[in-house]
Design a protein around this motif. Structure first.
Motif, PDB file in Angstrom:
ATOM      1  N   ILE A 190       0.852  -1.071  -0.060  1.00 28.59           N
ATOM      2  CA  ILE A 190      -0.243   0.041   0.038  1.00 28.59           C
ATOM      3  C   ILE A 190       0.856   1.196  -0.038  1.00 28.59           C
ATOM      4  O   ILE A 190       2.051   1.105   0.332  1.00 28.59           O
ATOM      5  N   SER A 191       0.206   2.260  -0.469  1.00 28.73           N
ATOM      6  CA  SER A 191       1.177   3.469  -0.601  1.00 28.73           C
ATOM      7  C   SER A 191       1.043   4.172   0.707  1.00 28.73           C
ATOM      8  O   SER A 191       0.305   4.040   1.636  1.00 28.73           O
ATOM      9  N   PHE A 192       1.926   5.073   0.924  1.00 28.46           N
ATOM     10  CA  PHE A 192       2.279   5.887   2.183  1.00 28.46           C
ATOM     11  C   PHE A 192       0.913   6.755   2.871  1.00 28.46           C
ATOM     12  O   PHE A 192       0.547   6.394   3.735  1.00 28.46           O
ATOM     13  N   PHE A 193       0.524   7.383   1.871  1.00 36.93           N
ATOM     14  CA  PHE A 193      -0.639   8.067   2.269  1.00 36.93           C
ATOM     15  C   PHE A 193      -1.739   7.543   2.099  1.00 36.93           C
ATOM     16  O   PHE A 193      -2.667   7.799   2.839  1.00 36.93           O
ATOM     17  N   GLN A 194      -2.175   6.440   1.174  1.00 37.63           N
ATOM     18  CA  GLN A 194      -3.269   5.741   1.449  1.00 37.63           C
ATOM     19  C   GLN A 194      -3.425   5.066   2.738  1.00 37.63           C
ATOM     20  O   GLN A 194      -4.569   5.207   3.626  1.00 37.63           O
ATOM     21  N   SER A 195      -2.332   4.526   3.286  1.00 38.11           N
ATOM     22  CA  SER A 195      -2.387   3.846   4.569  1.00 38.11           C
ATOM     23  C   SER A 195      -2.599   5.005   5.689  1.00 38.11           C
ATOM     24  O   SER A 195      -3.588   4.751   6.658  1.00 38.11           O
ATOM     25  N   LEU A 196      -1.953   6.132   5.665  1.00 38.72           N
ATOM     26  CA  LEU A 196      -2.355   7.245   6.446  1.00 38.72           C
ATOM     27  C   LEU A 196      -3.829   7.633   6.549  1.00 38.72           C
ATOM     28  O   LEU A 196      -4.452   7.828   7.618  1.00 38.72           O
ATOM     29  N   CYS A 197      -4.436   7.650   5.232  1.00 37.27           N
ATOM     30  CA  CYS A 197      -5.829   8.082   5.268  1.00 37.27           C
ATOM     31  C   CYS A 197      -6.643   7.180   5.718  1.00 37.27           C
ATOM     32  O   CYS A 197      -7.646   7.529   6.451  1.00 37.27           O
ATOM     33  N   VAL A 198      -6.542   5.715   5.420  1.00 39.47           N
ATOM     34  CA  VAL A 198      -7.334   4.759   6.245  1.00 39.47           C
ATOM     35  C   VAL A 198      -7.194   4.871   7.658  1.00 39.47           C
ATOM     36  O   VAL A 198      -8.186   4.655   8.395  1.00 39.47           O
ATOM     37  N   LEU A 199      -5.800   4.817   8.091  1.00 40.52           N
ATOM     38  CA  LEU A 199      -5.749   4.824   9.640  1.00 40.52           C
ATOM     39  C   LEU A 199      -6.292   6.083  10.397  1.00 40.52           C
ATOM     40  O   LEU A 199      -6.994   6.043  11.299  1.00 40.52           O
ATOM     41  N   GLY A 200      -6.359   7.335   9.347  1.00 40.41           N
ATOM     42  CA  GLY A 200      -6.977   8.367  10.085  1.00 40.41           C
ATOM     43  C   GLY A 200      -8.414   8.409   9.767  1.00 40.41           C
ATOM     44  O   GLY A 200      -9.038   8.512  10.925  1.00 40.41           O
ATOM     45  N   TYR A 201      -8.940   7.839   8.936  1.00 39.57           N
ATOM     46  CA  TYR A 201     -10.419   7.731   8.695  1.00 39.57           C
ATOM     47  C   TYR A 201     -10.999   6.721   9.781  1.00 39.57           C
ATOM     48  O   TYR A 201     -12.225   6.884  10.077  1.00 39.57           O
ATOM     49  N   CYS A 202     -10.231   5.786  10.103  1.00 36.73           N
ATOM     50  CA  CYS A 202     -10.964   4.870  10.944  1.00 36.73           C
ATOM     51  C   CYS A 202     -11.091   5.235  12.369  1.00 36.73           C
ATOM     52  O   CYS A 202     -11.170   4.647  13.284  1.00 36.73           O
ATOM     53  N   VAL A 203     -10.551   6.471  12.787  1.00 31.81           N
ATOM     54  CA  VAL A 203     -10.679   6.947  14.105  1.00 31.81           C
ATOM     55  C   VAL A 203     -11.996   7.432  14.182  1.00 31.81           C
ATOM     56  O   VAL A 203     -12.486   7.728  15.306  1.00 31.81           O
ATOM     57  N   LEU A 204     -12.674   7.468  13.185  1.00 29.68           N
ATOM     58  CA  LEU A 204     -14.278   8.048  13.359  1.00 29.68           C
ATOM     59  C   LEU A 204     -15.021   7.486  14.293  1.00 29.68           C
ATOM     60  O   LEU A 204     -15.644   8.253  15.256  1.00 29.68           O
ATOM     61  N   PRO A 205     -15.013   5.894  14.419  1.00 27.13           N
ATOM     62  CA  PRO A 205     -15.995   5.295  15.609  1.00 27.13           C
ATOM     63  C   PRO A 205     -15.358   5.978  16.778  1.00 27.13           C
ATOM     64  O   PRO A 205     -16.098   6.031  17.828  1.00 27.13           O
ATOM     65  N   LEU A 206     -14.071   5.970  17.072  1.00 25.29           N
ATOM     66  CA  LEU A 206     -13.638   6.426  18.221  1.00 25.29           C
ATOM     67  C   LEU A 206     -14.085   7.728  18.564  1.00 25.29           C
ATOM     68  O   LEU A 206     -14.200   8.332  19.883  1.00 25.29           O
ATOM     69  N   THR A 207     -14.001   8.749  17.551  1.00 28.10           N
ATOM     70  CA  THR A 207     -14.424  10.266  17.991  1.00 28.10           C
ATOM     71  C   THR A 207     -15.970  10.267  18.467  1.00 28.10           C
ATOM     72  O   THR A 207     -16.429  10.872  19.161  1.00 28.10           O
TER      73      THR A 207
END
Lengths: 219, 305
Positions: free
Chosen positions: A128-145
């Motif tokens: 996976i590319s660097f920013f794609q992975s950052l994007c996924v990890l960042g978006y998956c913080v949504l349930p915790l927010t």
């Protein structure tokens, strides 16, 4: 002759012939990419907002879709990170040293943690590319927010044992959701015999965020 | 007798095929310069060589033996160079963790598990897990200890995470650096049987810290005796891994220096454990607080804390 066999070949109308013939009759021609300069600002902003919103929906209902991966953006993670860090402020402490995480600490943990996990998965051979992975990890913080929001609302009502149990259940559920969502998106890009090595840091990352949310105590 | 073919330069994959075809042939492995002295003395005295020889038939050791010198040939500014330090599979990491928790007496952790493939995944993530485990367990244990008190207000104590992180990462990386420097220095004076590369030392230290993770979780139990028993137990396990790794590296040296080195290693390890226990976990109280004596004539109330 060499091409004797070709004498029998005929191209009928059913054989699809591919190609592109652009006839620039309308203003939306090959210059479409540059014409966003002329569009109203509202269109520009709404396009990005819609992309972010679509990704939020993808996170809440994690199906295997490449939309999250292909068109990565970091707006969503930024908004989530900032709102989570803001909601974690205002905790009680006798001295500054004993309180909850400061804004900068939450920010650093989320972004530095996401970068480290991305580097880890790339070093282990992930595709996976660097920013794609950052994007996924960042978006998956949504349930915790969302869990943080619920916790703050529950804490408005009271801070007893029952509220703690409710908060515990909500945070646990959202933690599981985050981890499963991000694993669903990221797992395919890992080499098969190292999947656990990649998933464990993601688990740790969301565990730390969940711990910060659960231990938030208001004044 | 050497034929013309034998004298020709052969690619490494040809050599691997030759070896697969003829497992008993003598092999010469070309290693980095830092490991040449190790191999020379290995051949003279062969403490680990029998182990390596009997494993020549498997693919794993084929690769590690023949490619040991080739592994880190990418220049250090490329990404591929760092990828060579993460060239481990899940089962290898689990094996190494098992090896650090159940040390086999007489077997060297580095020889047995690392085998020229030191990884940075284990040390880094074990340290990260340990940092958060200690911080969270300390916080939980303090919460349970002070639970009943009316004046107690729970605080998350987040600052302790950064302190834990600094301490543990400093221990896991600076102590190996110092030890490696020291071993290199002694190696130049006394030819040792084994010498380790810096990464192998980091690897041993990282994996030896694993036992402290369940120990930190169990330290939540607010009994002094239980905590000290756990501490001694985990110190013995991880200390023995370290001692068994480093004793062969120093035993040829001056007797006193060898003993001092091993003692320092164990002492630092113990210091880390004791320091973590003392700082992150409040002392459990053995007695209940004395009942409040009703004040006479407005005198102050006495309670035992």
């Amino acid at each position: 002759p060499q091409f004797a066999g070709l004498a029998d070949v005929s191209i009928s109308g059913e054989v699809p012939v591919e190609g592109e013939i652009t006839v620039p009759v309308s203003p939306h021609g090959p210059d479409e990419d540059f014409s966003t300069l002329d569009e109203p600002v509202r269109d520009t902003i709404m396009r990005d907002l819609k992309a972010v919103g679509k990704k939020f929906i993808h996170v809440m209902y994690p199906k295997k879709s490449s939309a999250l991966l292909r068109d990565w953006d970091l707006w969503g993670p930024l908004v989530l990170c900032v709102s989570l860090a803001l909601m974690l402020q205002g905790g009680a402490a006798d001295s500054k040293d004993d309180g909850g995480p400061q804004f900068a600490e939450v920010f650093v943990i989320i972004w530095f943690g996401a970068v480290v996990i991305t580097l880890n998965s790339k070093l282990l051979g992930g595709t996976i590319s660097f920013f794609q992975s950052l994007c996924v990890l960042g978006y998956c913080v949504l349930p915790l927010t969302v869990a943080m929001l619920v916790c703050r609302l529950v804490l408005l009502a009271g801070a007893g044992t029952i509220s703690f149990i409710i908060r515990l259940i909500v945070v646990l559920a959202m933690f599981g959701w985050s981890t499963l969502a991000s694993t669903a998106f990221l797992a395919d890009s890992q080499p098969p015999n190292r999947k656990a090595l990649v998933v464990y840091p993601i688990f740790l990352f969301y565990f730390v965020i969940s711990w910060m949310i659960l231990t938030f105590t208001p004044q | 007798m050497a034929t013309v073919d034998d004298l020709k330069f052969q690619e490494f994959d040809d050599a691997a095929n030759l070896l697969a075809a003829n497992p008993d042939a003598t092999t010469i492995s070309i290693n980095e310069p830092a490991e040449i002295s190790k191999n020379q003395h290995g051949r003279l005295q062969e403490p680990g060589r029998e182990e390596d020889d009997e494993l020549l038939g498997t693919d794993d050791s084929d690769k590690t033996e023949l490619l040991a010198g080739q592994k880190k040939s990418a220049p250090f500014w490329t990404f591929e160079y760092y990828q060579t330090f993460f060239d481990v599979d899940t089962y290898q990491v689990l094996d190494r963790i098992k090896g650090s928790v159940f040390p086999v007496p007489g077997k060297n952790f580095v020889r047995l598990y690392i085998r020229s493939n030191p990884d940075l995944y284990g040390p880094f993530w074990i340290c990260a897990t340990l940092v958060f485990t200690i911080a969270v367990s300390g916080n939980l244990s303090n919460f349970f200890i002070h639970l009943g008190k009316p004046t107690y207000h729970y605080v998350p104590e987040f600052r302790k995470v950064s302190i834990a992180a600094t301490t543990i990462y400093a221990y896991a990386w600076l102590v190996p650096l110092a030890l490696w420097g020291f071993l290199m220095w002694r190696n130049s004076k006394v030819m040792n049987i084994v010498s380790y590369s810096f990464l192998e030392i980091v690897c041993v230290y990282g994996y030896s810290l694993f036992i402290y993770i369940p120990t930190a979780i169990l330290w939540i139990i607010p009994q002094k005796v239980v905590r000290w028993v756990l501490m001694v137990f985990s110190l013995c396990l991880s200390g023995s891994v370290l001692v068994m790794t480093f004793w062969p590296a120093v035993r040829d040296d001056n007797r006193r220096i060898a003993l001092a080195t091993v003692a320092t290693i164990v002492l630092l390890h113990a210091l880390l454990a004791v320091g973590c226990l003392a700082y992150f976990f409040d002392a459990p109280e053995l007695d209940f607080p004395a009942p409040i004596i009703p004040a006479h004539n407005g005198t102050t109330v006495v309670t035992k804390s």
